[in-house]
Write a protein that holds these residues in place. Structure first.
Motif, PDB file in Angstrom:
ATOM      1  N   SER A   5      -9.279   8.042 -12.701  1.00 31.31           N
ATOM      2  CA  SER A   5      -9.716   8.446 -11.375  1.00 31.31           C
ATOM      3  C   SER A   5      -8.534   8.307 -10.429  1.00 31.31           C
ATOM      4  O   SER A   5      -7.634   7.522 -10.666  1.00 31.31           O
ATOM      5  N   GLN A   6      -8.527   9.093  -9.381  1.00 31.45           N
ATOM      6  CA  GLN A   6      -7.434   9.027  -8.428  1.00 31.45           C
ATOM      7  C   GLN A   6      -7.407   7.658  -7.755  1.00 31.45           C
ATOM      8  O   GLN A   6      -8.424   7.159  -7.287  1.00 31.45           O
ATOM      9  N   VAL A   7      -6.224   7.043  -7.739  1.00 32.81           N
ATOM     10  CA  VAL A   7      -6.081   5.721  -7.149  1.00 32.81           C
ATOM     11  C   VAL A   7      -6.083   5.844  -5.628  1.00 32.81           C
ATOM     12  O   VAL A   7      -5.390   6.680  -5.057  1.00 32.81           O
ATOM     13  N   SER A   8      -6.861   4.999  -4.967  1.00 24.42           N
ATOM     14  CA  SER A   8      -6.860   4.951  -3.517  1.00 24.42           C
ATOM     15  C   SER A   8      -5.627   4.185  -3.058  1.00 24.42           C
ATOM     16  O   SER A   8      -5.480   2.995  -3.336  1.00 24.42           O
ATOM     17  N   MET A   9      -4.718   4.885  -2.388  1.00 28.87           N
ATOM     18  CA  MET A   9      -3.425   4.318  -2.043  1.00 28.87           C
ATOM     19  C   MET A   9      -3.381   3.785  -0.607  1.00 28.87           C
ATOM     20  O   MET A   9      -3.767   4.489   0.325  1.00 28.87           O
ATOM     21  N   PRO A  10      -2.870   2.562  -0.424  1.00 37.61           N
ATOM     22  CA  PRO A  10      -2.713   2.029   0.927  1.00 37.61           C
ATOM     23  C   PRO A  10      -1.457   2.543   1.619  1.00 37.61           C
ATOM     24  O   PRO A  10      -1.253   2.292   2.805  1.00 37.61           O
ATOM     25  N   ILE A  11      -0.601   3.238   0.872  1.00 34.29           N
ATOM     26  CA  ILE A  11       0.634   3.806   1.422  1.00 34.29           C
ATOM     27  C   ILE A  11       0.788   5.227   0.918  1.00 34.29           C
ATOM     28  O   ILE A  11       0.072   5.661   0.010  1.00 34.29           O
ATOM     29  N   THR A 105       8.346  -1.619   0.002  1.00 33.54           N
ATOM     30  CA  THR A 105       7.217  -0.939  -0.643  1.00 33.54           C
ATOM     31  C   THR A 105       6.082  -1.906  -0.943  1.00 33.54           C
ATOM     32  O   THR A 105       4.912  -1.630  -0.645  1.00 33.54           O
ATOM     33  N   ILE A 106       6.410  -3.041  -1.532  1.00 34.73           N
ATOM     34  CA  ILE A 106       5.379  -4.016  -1.914  1.00 34.73           C
ATOM     35  C   ILE A 106       4.684  -4.580  -0.688  1.00 34.73           C
ATOM     36  O   ILE A 106       3.459  -4.744  -0.660  1.00 34.73           O
ATOM     37  N   ARG A 107       5.447  -4.849   0.350  1.00 31.71           N
ATOM     38  CA  ARG A 107       4.862  -5.368   1.592  1.00 31.71           C
ATOM     39  C   ARG A 107       3.935  -4.332   2.216  1.00 31.71           C
ATOM     40  O   ARG A 107       2.809  -4.656   2.629  1.00 31.71           O
ATOM     41  N   SER A 108       4.369  -3.079   2.286  1.00 32.58           N
ATOM     42  CA  SER A 108       3.559  -2.022   2.893  1.00 32.58           C
ATOM     43  C   SER A 108       2.281  -1.765   2.112  1.00 32.58           C
ATOM     44  O   SER A 108       1.253  -1.387   2.689  1.00 32.58           O
ATOM     45  N   ALA A 109       2.335  -1.978   0.800  1.00 29.79           N
ATOM     46  CA  ALA A 109       1.155  -1.756  -0.047  1.00 29.79           C
ATOM     47  C   ALA A 109       0.204  -2.952  -0.047  1.00 29.79           C
ATOM     48  O   ALA A 109      -0.858  -2.901  -0.680  1.00 29.79           O
ATOM     49  N   GLY A 110       0.573  -4.020   0.657  1.00 29.82           N
ATOM     50  CA  GLY A 110      -0.291  -5.191   0.717  1.00 29.82           C
ATOM     51  C   GLY A 110      -0.390  -5.949  -0.590  1.00 29.82           C
ATOM     52  O   GLY A 110      -1.436  -6.526  -0.901  1.00 29.82           O
ATOM     53  N   LEU A 111       0.714  -5.973  -1.347  1.00 27.88           N
ATOM     54  CA  LEU A 111       0.680  -6.566  -2.680  1.00 27.88           C
ATOM     55  C   LEU A 111       1.491  -7.850  -2.806  1.00 27.88           C
ATOM     56  O   LEU A 111       1.767  -8.308  -3.918  1.00 27.88           O
ATOM     57  N   ASP A 112       1.868  -8.447  -1.687  1.00 26.17           N
ATOM     58  CA  ASP A 112       2.668  -9.669  -1.752  1.00 26.17           C
ATOM     59  C   ASP A 112       1.952 -10.810  -2.468  1.00 26.17           C
ATOM     60  O   ASP A 112       2.607 -11.694  -3.032  1.00 26.17           O
ATOM     61  N   ASP A 113       0.621 -10.813  -2.451  1.00 27.52           N
ATOM     62  CA  ASP A 113      -0.134 -11.878  -3.109  1.00 27.52           C
ATOM     63  C   ASP A 113      -0.436 -11.578  -4.571  1.00 27.52           C
ATOM     64  O   ASP A 113      -1.000 -12.429  -5.277  1.00 27.52           O
ATOM     65  N   THR A 114      -0.066 -10.367  -5.015  1.00 28.60           N
ATOM     66  CA  THR A 114      -0.356  -9.960  -6.395  1.00 28.60           C
ATOM     67  C   THR A 114       0.902  -9.804  -7.230  1.00 28.60           C
ATOM     68  O   THR A 114       0.916 -10.134  -8.418  1.00 28.60           O
ATOM     69  N   VAL A 115       1.959  -9.312  -6.611  1.00 25.33           N
ATOM     70  CA  VAL A 115       3.213  -9.030  -7.309  1.00 25.33           C
ATOM     71  C   VAL A 115       4.204 -10.158  -7.074  1.00 25.33           C
ATOM     72  O   VAL A 115       4.467 -10.542  -5.928  1.00 25.33           O
TER      73      VAL A 115
END
Length: 208
Positions: A5-11, A105-115
């Motif tokens: 399915s198409q991924v819902s992108m935050p960026i 990129t990681i900060r803009s995608a809101g992934l600092d707590d995952t990556v």
């Protein structure tokens, strides 16, 4: 693997420099999303973070963690004078560097707590790694020596039902380099893996 399915992108993922197709990205997202809750994935070769976003978003859904391993000085083909050199990715010292773009990129995608970024070669990191990895994505250096080292450094950490994803697998040498398809064939010939997905140049194998 289920239908993508198409991924819902935050960026705006298309604005992120990289060589991953949307279909390949969606497949990586599904692989990460299907990981057991609380497990760990490893990415070898993050570049500016396009594949990291897909994997990271999948890990976030699975409440899992992604280690993104890259020295961020580029592979052989990214250096000045080579085919995939990007002059916009040269730092203040004149050296090729993707680190600033990746972190943005990681900060803009809101992934600092995952990556969890790892500024290292994959072989260096493998020497201190302990534990299993539910998903390993290899997209590092494309010389034969580099690809073989990545494969041999990490394949032993993938348990049964874990997955190995390899990017830039091209059967025809006129289409792309042959190092990734070499490790893909090695994995299949080992008898330890079966193929579960083939999307554009991405191949996904599952450990038996």
């Amino acid at each position: 693997m289920p239908d993508q399915s198409q991924v819902s992108m935050p960026i705006d993922i298309n604005s992120v420099k990289g060589f991953l197709s949307p279909a390949e990205g969606n497949t990586l997202f599904e692989c990460a999303r299907e990981m057991p809750r609380g497990s760990v994935a490893l990415e070898i070769g993050s570049y500016c973070g396009k594949s990291t976003v897909y994997l990271g978003l999948g890990c976030k859904k699975a409440q899992s963690t992604l280690f993104a391993v890259d020295h961020h000085r580029g592979s052989e083909e990214h250096q000045a004078g080579e085919l995939f050199h990007d002059p916009e990715l040269v730092d203040e010292t004149g050296a090729f560097s993707t680190l600033a773009n990746f972190r943005s990129t990681i900060r803009s995608a809101g992934l600092d707590d995952t990556v969890i970024p790892v500024l290292s070669s994959s072989a260096q990191f493998a020497r201190v790694w302990q534990g299993s990895l539910s998903l390993v994505f290899i997209d590092g250096g494309h010389s034969l020596d580099a690809a073989l080292l990545d494969y041999r450094s990490w394949v032993g950490f993938i348990p049964g039902n874990g997955r190995l994803a390899i990017h830039d697998v091209y059967p025809d040498s006129e289409t792309g380099g042959q190092a990734p398809i070499t490790i893909y064939r090695l994995a299949l010939a080992s008898g330890l893996f079966r193929e579960v997905a083939a999307v554009d140049s991405l191949r996904v194998l599952e450990r038996l």
